[in-house]
Design a protein around this motif. Structure first.
Motif, short mmCIF file in Angstrom:
data_model
loop_
_atom_site.label_atom_id
_atom_site.label_comp_id
_atom_site.label_asym_id
_atom_site.label_seq_id
_atom_site.Cartn_x
_atom_site.Cartn_y
_atom_site.Cartn_z
N ARG A 52 -14.68 -21.34 -2.24
CA ARG A 52 -13.58 -21.63 -3.15
C ARG A 52 -12.23 -21.41 -2.48
O ARG A 52 -12.08 -20.57 -1.62
CB ARG A 52 -13.67 -20.74 -4.40
N SER A 53 -11.25 -22.16 -2.95
CA SER A 53 -9.92 -22.01 -2.37
C SER A 53 -8.84 -21.87 -3.42
O SER A 53 -7.65 -21.97 -3.10
CB SER A 53 -9.60 -23.22 -1.47
N ILE A 54 -9.22 -21.69 -4.71
CA ILE A 54 -8.21 -21.49 -5.73
C ILE A 54 -7.34 -20.30 -5.33
O ILE A 54 -7.84 -19.23 -5.00
CB ILE A 54 -8.86 -21.20 -7.11
N ASN A 55 -6.02 -20.51 -5.34
CA ASN A 55 -5.12 -19.42 -4.99
C ASN A 55 -5.34 -18.22 -5.90
O ASN A 55 -5.74 -18.36 -7.05
CB ASN A 55 -3.67 -19.89 -5.10
N LEU A 56 -5.04 -17.07 -5.38
CA LEU A 56 -5.26 -15.84 -6.12
C LEU A 56 -3.94 -15.23 -6.56
O LEU A 56 -2.92 -15.34 -5.86
CB LEU A 56 -6.02 -14.84 -5.24
N ALA A 57 -3.98 -14.56 -7.71
CA ALA A 57 -2.80 -13.86 -8.21
C ALA A 57 -3.10 -12.36 -8.17
O ALA A 57 -3.89 -11.85 -8.97
CB ALA A 57 -2.47 -14.31 -9.64
N LEU A 58 -2.50 -11.69 -7.23
CA LEU A 58 -2.70 -10.25 -7.07
C LEU A 58 -1.75 -9.51 -7.99
O LEU A 58 -0.55 -9.77 -8.00
CB LEU A 58 -2.44 -9.85 -5.61
N SER A 59 -2.29 -8.59 -8.79
CA SER A 59 -1.45 -7.82 -9.70
C SER A 59 -1.78 -6.33 -9.62
O SER A 59 -2.47 -5.89 -8.69
CB SER A 59 -1.60 -8.35 -11.14
N TYR A 60 -1.30 -5.56 -10.58
CA TYR A 60 -1.28 -4.11 -10.48
C TYR A 60 -2.64 -3.49 -10.18
O TYR A 60 -2.74 -2.60 -9.32
CB TYR A 60 -0.70 -3.53 -11.78
N ARG A 61 -3.68 -3.92 -10.88
CA ARG A 61 -4.99 -3.30 -10.69
C ARG A 61 -5.47 -3.48 -9.24
O ARG A 61 -5.98 -2.55 -8.62
CB ARG A 61 -6.00 -3.91 -11.67
N GLY A 62 -5.31 -4.70 -8.73
CA GLY A 62 -5.72 -4.95 -7.36
C GLY A 62 -4.86 -4.21 -6.35
O GLY A 62 -5.37 -3.69 -5.34
N ILE A 63 -3.57 -4.14 -6.62
CA ILE A 63 -2.65 -3.45 -5.71
C ILE A 63 -2.97 -1.96 -5.64
O ILE A 63 -2.93 -1.35 -4.56
CB ILE A 63 -1.18 -3.68 -6.15
N GLN A 64 -3.32 -1.36 -6.79
CA GLN A 64 -3.67 0.06 -6.79
C GLN A 64 -4.92 0.33 -5.96
O GLN A 64 -5.02 1.36 -5.29
CB GLN A 64 -3.89 0.55 -8.23
N ALA A 65 -5.87 -0.61 -5.99
CA ALA A 65 -7.08 -0.45 -5.16
C ALA A 65 -6.73 -0.54 -3.68
O ALA A 65 -7.22 0.24 -2.86
CB ALA A 65 -8.11 -1.51 -5.54
N LEU A 66 -5.88 -1.49 -3.33
CA LEU A 66 -5.46 -1.64 -1.93
C LEU A 66 -4.68 -0.41 -1.48
O LEU A 66 -4.83 0.06 -0.34
CB LEU A 66 -4.60 -2.89 -1.77
N LYS A 67 -3.88 0.13 -2.36
CA LYS A 67 -3.09 1.33 -2.04
C LYS A 67 -3.99 2.51 -1.71
O LYS A 67 -3.69 3.31 -0.82
CB LYS A 67 -2.19 1.67 -3.23
N ALA A 68 -5.12 2.61 -2.40
CA ALA A 68 -6.03 3.74 -2.20
C ALA A 68 -6.64 3.76 -0.81
O ALA A 68 -7.06 4.83 -0.33
CB ALA A 68 -7.13 3.71 -3.26
N VAL A 69 -6.69 2.61 -0.14
CA VAL A 69 -7.23 2.57 1.22
C VAL A 69 -6.14 2.22 2.24
O VAL A 69 -6.43 1.84 3.37
CB VAL A 69 -8.41 1.56 1.33
N GLY A 70 -4.89 2.38 1.84
CA GLY A 70 -3.77 2.23 2.76
C GLY A 70 -3.42 0.80 3.14
O GLY A 70 -2.80 0.57 4.18
N LEU A 71 -3.78 -0.18 2.30
CA LEU A 71 -3.54 -1.58 2.65
C LEU A 71 -2.48 -2.25 1.78
O LEU A 71 -2.19 -3.44 1.95
CB LEU A 71 -4.84 -2.38 2.54
N GLU A 72 -1.90 -1.50 0.87
CA GLU A 72 -0.96 -2.10 -0.09
C GLU A 72 0.20 -2.81 0.61
O GLU A 72 0.47 -4.00 0.36
CB GLU A 72 -0.40 -1.03 -1.03
N ASP A 73 0.90 -2.10 1.49
CA ASP A 73 2.12 -2.66 2.09
C ASP A 73 1.82 -3.93 2.89
O ASP A 73 2.56 -4.93 2.79
CB ASP A 73 2.79 -1.62 3.00
N LYS A 74 0.75 -3.92 3.64
CA LYS A 74 0.44 -5.06 4.49
C LYS A 74 0.08 -6.29 3.67
O LYS A 74 0.54 -7.40 3.95
CB LYS A 74 -0.72 -4.71 5.43
N ILE A 75 -0.72 -6.11 2.63
CA ILE A 75 -1.15 -7.24 1.81
C ILE A 75 -0.01 -7.75 0.94
O ILE A 75 0.20 -8.96 0.81
CB ILE A 75 -2.36 -6.87 0.95
N VAL A 76 0.73 -6.84 0.33
CA VAL A 76 1.83 -7.24 -0.54
C VAL A 76 2.88 -8.02 0.24
O VAL A 76 3.47 -8.98 -0.27
CB VAL A 76 2.46 -6.00 -1.23
#
Length: 469
Positions: A52-76
């Motif tokens: 699938r290639s439907i674009n994704l909408a990243l929001s708070y819940r996903g960002i908090q998960a990324l933050k927990a493993v130190g990936l928030e800044d890079k992905i955002v």
């Protein structure tokens, strides 16, 4: 199963997509021996990436998960903020509906790029190994045994302490759950499909406003467009399959777009539109519910394997990422798979079913309700109440997208708020109507007054009692 000494415990994650690769980061960070198995080749080196290639909408819940493993800044940093919906009318007029408060936005992110970043992040842990072109052949949760077909067709067997099924809507891991007593499962293919188109950049820049999610709502179908880092937009046309089947030639497609999406034709290009429309057939969308998400303490499902949802709330990825975060938080609390795995299932099933229903509801909102003056009015009422009483009244979209309030609690609170607001509107409307009636009766001539009140009781003021003169 006590997990106090994580270094001795082996975790096998089946599926190297978004949820599987993020899960590898979570488990590896806690010190487990992690093996991630993916049926496809490594997308970071593959010449062609299917899926699938439907674009994704990243929001708070996903960002908090990324933050927990130190990936928030890079992905955002790789996402494009979308602060509002941009509504395109059939006549070409545009209007905006903000997603939340001024500082709140969702991020348009590319699925493939995000997946690559997560795989690379997982691979950096010395206690995590990634195995590509390993297709799951057999799975036994009781013994913790997995068998994979390798690239050359050879059979590869392994054992682990916990199997984590992150292998998507058509999960192979989930198949073993059907042998379990009282396992509930349902899937629904909605009668609408989708096709993807592209709006190219214009002179090296975005062809239209880029900090918005663009929507062309047409009641029974719609088209959306999300911005990409290369200054293009990915458009997705959602429509009943029977309507797609009526468009079998390029001229029919062009006439259809002239009627319903006229302002998009110049953006896409006539030739490109007629060409891209027929690259692939309309793709199906599935909604999956099941219960439970675990087999004792030996196997657990996460992401689409547990709760595939239609994409209309932009919560599929975010809910999957929140699965990873929630399981991590439960492990921090209990340190025992015997407690963690069933507790995760107990907490998550009800929320997964709730977001599934909300996603179906939001399709109706996106394709039809946004055209309604009542919908816009209610949005203003919700925003005003939220400003006056921010902890008491929170708009539905904000609760889903900009908080970690459990999905089923979001639904409960939304229903309560609707009852309160609707009652308030009836009271206000009744007060205004009775005040107007009193004014007419007291200050207007008798004949005019009588005729006006009779007309009102027949038409507009349906909530007034029948008056007799």
């Amino acid at each position: 199963m006590d997990i106090a000494d994580n270094r001795t415990k082996k975790i096998s994650i089946v599926g190297g997509g978004l949820v599987g690769s993020l899960n590898a980061c979570f488990f590896a960070k806690k010190g487990f021996q992690v093996d991630l198995y993916e049926a496809r080749e490594d997308i970071r080196t593959a010449k062609f990436v299917s899926g699938r290639s439907i674009n994704l909408a990243l929001s708070y819940r996903g960002i908090q998960a990324l933050k927990a493993v130190g990936l928030e800044d890079k992905i955002v940093a790789q996402g494009i903020p979308m602060r509002a919906r941009m509504i395109h009318s059939p006549t070409g007029n545009k209007s905006t509906i903000p997603y939340g408060k001024h500082h709140q936005c969702i991020l348009s992110v590319d699925r493939s790029s995000l997946n690559k970043e997560l795989l690379t992040a997982a691979e950096k842990y010395s206690n995590a190994k990634l195995h590509f072109e390993h297709k799951l052949h057999a799975c036994n949760a009781d013994s913790g045994t997995l068998a994979f077909l390798g690239k050359e067709g050879d059979l590869i067997q392994t054992n682990c302490d916990l199997i984590v099924g992150c292998d998507g809507a058509f999960s192979v891991v989930r198949k073993q759950f059907f042998r379990k007593s009282r396992f509930n499962y349902s899937h629904v293919y909605i009668p609408h499909g989708y096709k993807e188109l592209t709006i190219p950049s214009k002179n090296g820049e975005f062809a239209m406003e880029h900090n918005y999610l663009h929507i062309w709502p047409r009641n029974t179908f719609m088209m959306i467009a999300l911005p990409n880092l290369d200054k293009t937009f990915t458009c997705t046309l959602f429509m009943p399959f029977e309507d797609f089947e009526k468009l079998s030639a390029g001229d029919q497609v062009l006439d259809f777009f002239k009627q319903y999406f006229p302002d998009s034709i110049e953006l896409i290009g006539e030739c490109k539109l007629k060409e891209d429309f027929f690259l692939l057939p309309a793709q199906a969308m599935i909604s999956i519910k099941c219960s439970s998400f675990c087999l004792d303490s030996k196997c657990v499902l996460m992401g689409d394997a547990a709760h595939a949802v239609v994409p209309f709330y932009g919560q599929g990825m975010n809910a999957g990422f929140e699965d990873c975060l929630l399981f991590s938080e439960i492990m921090d609390q209990y340190h025992d798979f015997g407690i963690c795995v069933p507790e995760f299932s107990r907490l998550r099933v009800i929320d997964a079913h709730a977001i599934s229903d909300l996603a179906m509801y939001n399709y109706k909102e996106m394709r039809a309700h946004v055209n309604s003056k009542w919908f816009i009015f209610r949005k203003h009422v919700d925003n005003i109440l939220n400003t006056l009483m921010p902890s008491t009244f929170v708009p539905l979209y904000s609760m889903v997208t900009f908080s970690r309030l459990r999905y089923h609690e979001v639904v409960q609170r939304w229903k309560w708020q609707n009852k309160v607001i609707n009652f308030g509107l009836v009271v206000v409307g009744s007060t205004v109507a009775f005040s107007a009636t009193f004014f007419i009766v007291k200050y207007l001539p008798y004949n005019i007054c009588r005729e006006n009140v009779r007309q009102w009781t027949k038409t507009g003021c349906f909530f007034l009692p029948k008056l007799h003169f």
